[in-house]
Structures are given as structure tokens and as C-alpha cells.
Design an enzyme around this catalytic site. Structure first.
Site, mmCIF file in Angstrom:
data_model
loop_
_atom_site.group_PDB
_atom_site.id
_atom_site.type_symbol
_atom_site.label_atom_id
_atom_site.label_comp_id
_atom_site.label_asym_id
_atom_site.label_seq_id
_atom_site.Cartn_x
_atom_site.Cartn_y
_atom_site.Cartn_z
ATOM 1 N N TYR A 125 1.098 -1.421 -0.699
ATOM 2 C CA TYR A 125 1.759 -0.988 -2.052
ATOM 3 C C TYR A 125 0.737 -1.137 -3.231
ATOM 4 C CZ TYR A 125 4.709 -1.110 -6.002
ATOM 5 O OH TYR A 125 5.336 -0.913 -7.495
ATOM 6 N N SER A 143 2.378 0.550 -11.555
ATOM 7 C CA SER A 143 2.997 -0.911 -11.558
ATOM 8 C C SER A 143 1.915 -1.674 -11.989
ATOM 9 C CB SER A 143 3.399 -1.016 -10.037
ATOM 10 O OG SER A 143 3.457 -2.428 -9.873
#
Length: 362
Positions: A213, A185
Site C-alpha cells: 500500500y 495518503s
């Protein structure tokens, strides 16, 4: 003695968020040259394991690989949903059977990861592509830990895929030239890994799902770089990370307000799961990828390929290229997933490696 870095500086943090915002605003422009869906070659001789294939990007990756002729293994928690998807795909192809099977895998259980790898390796069949797609972003939730004792983002997004990748090396070597693809990501640009507190339990940093995350995604890039470096060219196994872009999901509530505003006001710029699948599919099938990855092994420092949503090589964040931290993440990760420090070398040599996880122990 130089003081150990404790967090991103505010300038680094700001630059990171500026980069994320830039990617959000211009990702459609930067990918305008790509077809949607991405055109794939015939993949009749390819065997691929894909995690997290019952929704989102993973579902698109599995479907398109199968429709191109690959033997696809859907590694999922919910076998029923996966089998229903296969039925739907076959129906849309006028009853033509796709070469897809379902195997159970729960990334919140390292026992499950070991059992999955042992079951696959016992087939003594080649594996050509492993796509570690499954991941979580538990927006706004309090800190949670797996039954193995690890923060859930860290385990699902980093530790479990790392364990799966290492344990499947015997099958990947049989399938060489083979590829390990980690769906990462752009959010790793605002991550920071404290190798003394990867589980975020010391209290030095206030926990948020955003912190969990972004840190897990950064750790994945660092571990991938060292793994790629430690795999000799002769092994025929290449490791890479890909950015799917910023895909339309309900994940904005934990982001800074300026990013939330951009996320909600300009949905045109967000990718669909089909668009988000292109970089992983490109990394899995492009014939020039192995040569590029092998060229990176000659660098003095560890680095793996990082493929952008535009399907071209790019650089991960500056923090991801910290050699010292990357090696610390490597060592700490192996310790956390219960593997010896020489696990990769032993597996390359065809020797047995014992992991402290797994339900079927001698």
C-alpha cells in the site's frame, strides 16, 4: 559509483511514522477552519469522472458534486450498487433528478481501463475533472496479483489510475482548464519505491500489505509530479495529489503497534468519509488551484501540487521529491501499462497512441 538506495533508512522510517502519528493526532485541529460538508459553488457546467464511488470517500465526493449540479460519471465495478445509490440521492432531493451516470470500470483489469477511456473519448465531449479515488488496502492478506500480472495494490492504487489519466488526456484537453486529482495518503511517508522491483517479486523485501500500500501511494505521487511537468501550460491540464486525512476504516491491523493503539483509542481524531472528501472537493472546485498548479510547472524539477486534508498546499515526503527516482518510476510505469515513452506528447498533439491493453484492438 554510488550504491543505489535499497530501502528507507531506519531514521527516515522513524521520521515517517512520527509524521503519520502527528497527522493522526492533530488533523482535527488543523482542519477546524473547514466546514463539514464543504460548501461548493454551482457546478452546472462541470463534467467529472470519479472512480470508486459506491462507498467511503468516493461516494461522498460523487454525491456532493452531483448535488452541486455537476455531471458526475461514477466509474465503478458494481453498476447495480451505484444505480441504487443514485436512486437514494434523488429520493432525498424530493425526486429531483441529478445528472449522474454509471460506467463500468475494473481497475484490476487494464483491459477494462483502456475500454473505459476509449468509450468516453469516443463521445468527443470535454472532461473537466478526473478524480482517481478508488484504492485498496488489503489488510493482512498474502500477496496477490491481478490477471495482468501486477501486485494488486500497485495496479489499483497506481498503475490503473496512471493509465486512465494518460488515456483520458484528449477529453481533459477539450475541457481545459481541467484537473486530474489523485486521492493519495499520508501513508506514502513510510513508502519506498524500488524501481527495479516495483512488483515486489525479487524477494529482496518481505512482502506485507502495508508495504504494498505505502509503496503504491508513493509511486503515485512520483508519477503525478512527472506527468504534471510534461503537460505544457498550453494543454490546460493540471495534476495534483490530495490527502484525505486518516479516515475511520478498519485498516489498522497491519500497522505498528503504537499506531494501532492511537487508531483504536482516539476515534474522535479520525475523519468520517464526509470529512475525508473535503480535500478532493476543494481541489476539484477551488478557482485558484489552476494558477497555483501552473506556477509549479516553472520549477526545474518535476513537482505536482499536494493538497493537505486542511485544503492547503503542502509538501509530500522527502522520498517523493527524489527527481531521479521519480523519472525512473515514470519510465517503468509507462512500460508496465503498455504505453510508449512519448505517449503524453503524442496525445497532446492529437496523434493516436496504441496501448497493448484493451479488448477492442484493430
Amino acid at each position: 559509483m554510488e550504491k543505489k538506495k535499497q530501502a528507507l533508512g531506519w531514521i527516515e522510517w522513524l521520521i515517517g511514522w512520527m509524521y503519520v502519528t502527528y497527522e493522526l493526532l492533530f488533523q482535527r485541529t488543523k482542519t477546524s477552519h473547514l466546514q463539514n460538508p464543504l460548501e461548493l459553488p454551482s457546478l452546472n457546467d462541470l463534467t467529472c469522472i470519479v472512480t470508486g464511488t459506491t462507498s467511503g470517500i468516493g461516494k461522498e465526493i460523487a454525491r456532493q458534486l452531483a448535488e452541486a449540479g455537476a455531471h458526475v460519471v461514477m466509474a465503478v465495478r458494481n453498476r447495480k450498487t451505484a444505480n441504487e445509490l443514485i436512486d437514494q440521492w434523488c429520493s432525498s432531493w424530493a425526486g429531483i433528478l441529478l445528472n449522474v451516470e454509471v460506467m463500468e470500470l475494473d481497475l484490476l483489469s487494464l483491459d477494462s481501463v483502456v475500454d473505459f477511456a476509449n468509450t468516453w473519448n469516443a463521445r468527443l465531449e470535454p472532461l473537466h475533472v478526473l478524480i482517481n479515488n478508488a484504492g485498496i488496502f488489503s489488510i493482512g492478506e498474502t500477496q496477490k496479483f491481478s490477471k495482468d500480472g501486477f501486485e494488486e495494490h500497485l495496479q489499483v492504487n497506481h498503475l490503473a489510475p496512471a493509465l486512465l489519466s494518460v488515456l483520458l488526456l484528449p477529453s481533459l484537453i477539450k475541457g481545459s482548464t481541467s484537473r486530474i486529482i489523485n486521492v493519495n495518503s499520508v501513508m506514502h511517508y513510510v513508502g519506498f519505491v524500488d524501481t527495479e522491483d516495483m512488483n515486489t517479486v525479487s524477494g529482496k523485501r518481505k512482502y506485507s500489505s502495508l508495504l504494498g500500500y505505502t509503496n503504491s501511494k508513493l509511486a503515485q505521487v512520483m508519477f503525478s509530479s512527472v506527468l504534471h511537468k510534461r503537460l505544457p501550460v498550453e494543454s490546460g491540464v493540471n495534476v495534483m495529489c490530495v490527502s484525505p486525512g486518516i479516515v475511520h476504516t478498519n485498516v489498522a491491523r497491519d500497522l505498528p503497534r503504537i499506531v494501532q493503539a492511537a487508531y483504536h483509542l482516539i476515534p474522535y481524531f479520525l475523519f468520517s468519509p464526509q470529512e475525508g472528501s473535503r480535500s478532493a472537493l476543494f481541489a476539484a472546485t477551488d478557482p485558484q488551484i489552476p494558477e497555483y498548479c501552473e506556477s509549479l510547472k516553472t520549477d526545474e524539477w518535476p513537482v505536482c501540487a499536494f493538497i493537505s486534508q486542511g485544503c492547503h498546499p503542502t509538501n509530500p515526503s522527502k522520498e517523493a521529491r527524489s527527481v531521479e527516482t521519480s523519472f525512473e518510476v515514470w519510465e517503468k510505469t509507462l512500460e508496465m501499462i503498455g504505453l510508449p515513452s512519448d505517449a503524453v506528447e503524442r496525445l497532446i498533439e492529437g496523434k493516436e497512441v496504441r496501448c497493448r491493453y484493451g479488448t477492442r484492438k484493430d
